[in-house]
Design a protein around this motif. Sequence first.
Motif, mmCIF file in Angstrom:
data_model
loop_
_atom_site.group_PDB
_atom_site.id
_atom_site.type_symbol
_atom_site.label_atom_id
_atom_site.label_comp_id
_atom_site.label_asym_id
_atom_site.label_seq_id
_atom_site.Cartn_x
_atom_site.Cartn_y
_atom_site.Cartn_z
ATOM 1 N N TYR A 88 0.833 -1.318 0.077
ATOM 2 C CA TYR A 88 -0.033 0.060 0.009
ATOM 3 C C TYR A 88 0.894 1.430 -0.044
ATOM 4 O O TYR A 88 1.604 1.356 1.148
ATOM 5 N N ASP A 89 0.470 2.197 -1.018
ATOM 6 C CA ASP A 89 1.293 3.415 -1.139
ATOM 7 C C ASP A 89 1.628 4.088 0.033
ATOM 8 O O ASP A 89 2.632 4.604 0.567
ATOM 9 N N ALA A 90 0.342 4.336 0.847
ATOM 10 C CA ALA A 90 0.173 5.446 1.826
ATOM 11 C C ALA A 90 0.977 4.972 3.054
ATOM 12 O O ALA A 90 1.906 5.487 3.795
ATOM 13 N N ILE A 91 0.860 3.504 3.351
ATOM 14 C CA ILE A 91 1.605 3.021 4.630
ATOM 15 C C ILE A 91 3.196 2.964 4.223
ATOM 16 O O ILE A 91 4.155 3.012 4.849
ATOM 17 N N CYS A 92 3.475 2.550 2.741
ATOM 18 C CA CYS A 92 4.805 2.640 2.399
ATOM 19 C C CYS A 92 5.472 4.022 2.655
ATOM 20 O O CYS A 92 6.685 3.936 3.239
ATOM 21 N N LYS A 93 5.109 5.171 2.252
ATOM 22 C CA LYS A 93 5.469 6.458 2.403
ATOM 23 C C LYS A 93 5.385 6.622 3.790
ATOM 24 O O LYS A 93 6.638 7.318 4.230
ATOM 25 N N LEU A 94 4.601 6.564 4.524
ATOM 26 C CA LEU A 94 4.663 6.933 5.940
ATOM 27 C C LEU A 94 5.725 6.055 7.009
ATOM 28 O O LEU A 94 6.576 6.556 7.505
ATOM 29 N N PHE A 95 5.804 4.647 6.489
ATOM 30 C CA PHE A 95 7.025 3.777 6.897
ATOM 31 C C PHE A 95 8.182 4.397 6.821
ATOM 32 O O PHE A 95 9.073 4.381 7.590
ATOM 33 N N ILE A 96 8.618 4.665 5.315
ATOM 34 C CA ILE A 96 9.859 5.018 5.130
ATOM 35 C C ILE A 96 10.377 6.401 5.844
ATOM 36 O O ILE A 96 11.432 6.684 6.193
ATOM 37 N N VAL A 97 9.370 7.422 5.689
ATOM 38 C CA VAL A 97 9.776 8.657 6.521
ATOM 39 C C VAL A 97 9.676 8.672 7.931
ATOM 40 O O VAL A 97 10.797 9.237 8.275
ATOM 41 N N THR A 98 9.000 7.861 8.383
ATOM 42 C CA THR A 98 9.375 7.419 9.852
ATOM 43 C C THR A 98 10.625 6.729 10.247
ATOM 44 O O THR A 98 11.498 7.344 11.390
ATOM 45 N N LEU A 99 11.042 5.957 9.317
ATOM 46 C CA LEU A 99 12.068 4.973 9.774
ATOM 47 C C LEU A 99 13.442 5.789 9.576
ATOM 48 O O LEU A 99 14.374 5.998 10.285
ATOM 49 N N PHE A 100 13.423 6.696 8.201
ATOM 50 C CA PHE A 100 14.757 7.546 7.957
ATOM 51 C C PHE A 100 14.748 8.664 8.875
ATOM 52 O O PHE A 100 15.906 8.930 9.293
ATOM 53 N N SER A 101 13.666 9.205 9.345
ATOM 54 C CA SER A 101 13.766 10.300 10.092
ATOM 55 C C SER A 101 14.384 9.994 11.594
ATOM 56 O O SER A 101 14.912 10.649 12.191
ATOM 57 N N SER A 102 13.778 8.833 12.023
ATOM 58 C CA SER A 102 13.919 8.487 13.615
ATOM 59 C C SER A 102 15.519 7.989 13.340
ATOM 60 O O SER A 102 16.259 8.464 14.265
ATOM 61 N N TYR A 103 15.837 7.297 12.204
ATOM 62 C CA TYR A 103 17.482 6.949 12.177
ATOM 63 C C TYR A 103 18.262 8.203 12.345
ATOM 64 O O TYR A 103 19.461 8.327 12.983
ATOM 65 N N SER A 104 18.097 9.117 11.195
ATOM 66 C CA SER A 104 18.759 10.573 11.207
ATOM 67 C C SER A 104 18.759 10.937 12.750
ATOM 68 O O SER A 104 19.809 11.684 13.078
ATOM 69 N N CYS A 105 17.488 11.138 13.194
ATOM 70 C CA CYS A 105 17.614 11.931 14.556
ATOM 71 C C CYS A 105 18.225 11.134 15.791
ATOM 72 O O CYS A 105 18.834 11.655 16.421
ATOM 73 N N SER A 106 18.180 9.865 15.725
ATOM 74 C CA SER A 106 19.131 9.238 16.556
ATOM 75 C C SER A 106 20.688 9.505 16.340
ATOM 76 O O SER A 106 21.447 9.461 17.587
ATOM 77 N N ALA A 107 20.900 9.204 15.026
ATOM 78 C CA ALA A 107 22.355 9.475 14.894
ATOM 79 C C ALA A 107 22.822 10.874 15.369
ATOM 80 O O ALA A 107 23.874 11.290 16.012
ATOM 81 N N LEU A 108 21.960 12.014 14.850
ATOM 82 C CA LEU A 108 22.370 13.285 15.291
ATOM 83 C C LEU A 108 22.187 13.821 16.544
ATOM 84 O O LEU A 108 23.232 14.438 16.976
ATOM 85 N N PHE A 109 21.380 13.194 17.376
ATOM 86 C CA PHE A 109 21.487 13.394 18.721
ATOM 87 C C PHE A 109 22.476 12.760 19.440
ATOM 88 O O PHE A 109 23.069 13.551 20.420
ATOM 89 N N THR A 110 23.035 11.629 18.952
ATOM 90 C CA THR A 110 24.348 10.827 19.502
ATOM 91 C C THR A 110 25.456 11.992 19.262
ATOM 92 O O THR A 110 26.249 12.316 19.892
#
Length: 373
Positions: A88-110
């Motif tokens: 499903y496109d909507a779930i796909c887009k939301l999933f990638i945005v959440t995953l990549f954003s949280s990845y980058s936030c975790s790395a930047l906070f560190t």
Amino acid sequence: MSSNGTAFTNQLSLLSLNTNRYGSLVIFLLGSVGVTLNIVIFGTDQELKKTPCSRIFLASSIAASIVLISGLPTRFLSSFGLDITARYDAICKLFIVTLFSSYSCSALFTSFLSVERWLNSCTNVNYRNWSSMKNVYRVIIITPVVIFLCYSQIFYCYIANQKSERSGCSPMSGVCSYFNDFLHLTLFVLIPCAIMLIFGSLTVYNIKRNLNRIEQGQPTGSTKSQRRMVRTQSAITLLMFTQVFLLTFCNSPAGIQKIYSTITANVSKSSERRAIESVIFQYVFIFNFVGVALPFYLYTLAGAVFREALLRRIRIVFYCLSTRPQMFSTITRLDANNSITLQKIPAAPLNTVQKKNNMTLFHIMFLLYLILF
């Protein structure tokens, strides 16, 4: 293709499947417990809450929990063909945005941990004043907003039902793939590693210079609270270096894999080579999650102050389970007609220690994880 080549490709495909299925499950179980305990300790312990750095540790742990919750269950379900993000496109887009954003936030906070430790170790008072709760909260609020804006193009680029070696939820074109790979490489690997390398080195330099000054100067008396604060600051600095090393070690393979996949995107590859690259991608992808799942266990091994905070939380939990303070006490009296009456009187007020040891939401979460895992 020969029968030997076909058998080798099938073995690699099976290896990739088992890596997704069992590797993601183990890391999710261990990481969920560790991240939750990190949130409990950095969010509730009174000693650690006095330092601005603990707020960044807390923000990094929250971002890591989002990474684990959003990333690993989908990998586990994909091994059974049940990944809805690939359909499903909507779930796909939301999933990638959440995953990549949280990845980058975790790395930047560190990486911001190294900046805060450098400011705290500076002899210049103006620099040390920048290490404050107010500025830390500003960084914690601004960083996710900026990261989300950077990844907002994913709502256009990513679509489901794609035939890709990575997953069914992939970029719709080569341009989108190149841009997202470069953006993720920059925000998740290059910028955090550069910040950690620069400010981590400056922190080490400041610590050595401060130690030299202490050795050359005359020792001065200090109060017990000051010694405790110095010990806490030193322990947090050690935790920072532990987190920086772990993140750099786990993120570097992802950066190398991104560069390689971009360079060889238009190269004609055999089925065996594609199978090998698929297995390597799965291992690199799982290895990224190791960097957000292991901090609690490394903190427990490396930090004495962190272990003490963990033991304090455990004692509070057991105290709350074994002690149930009552607001009223019931006594029995005889009136003039020799009738028995029950009278409630207020119980003795709780002392200061008991007030601090009341059950909170974090302690409830801690108990649930102890029961489940």
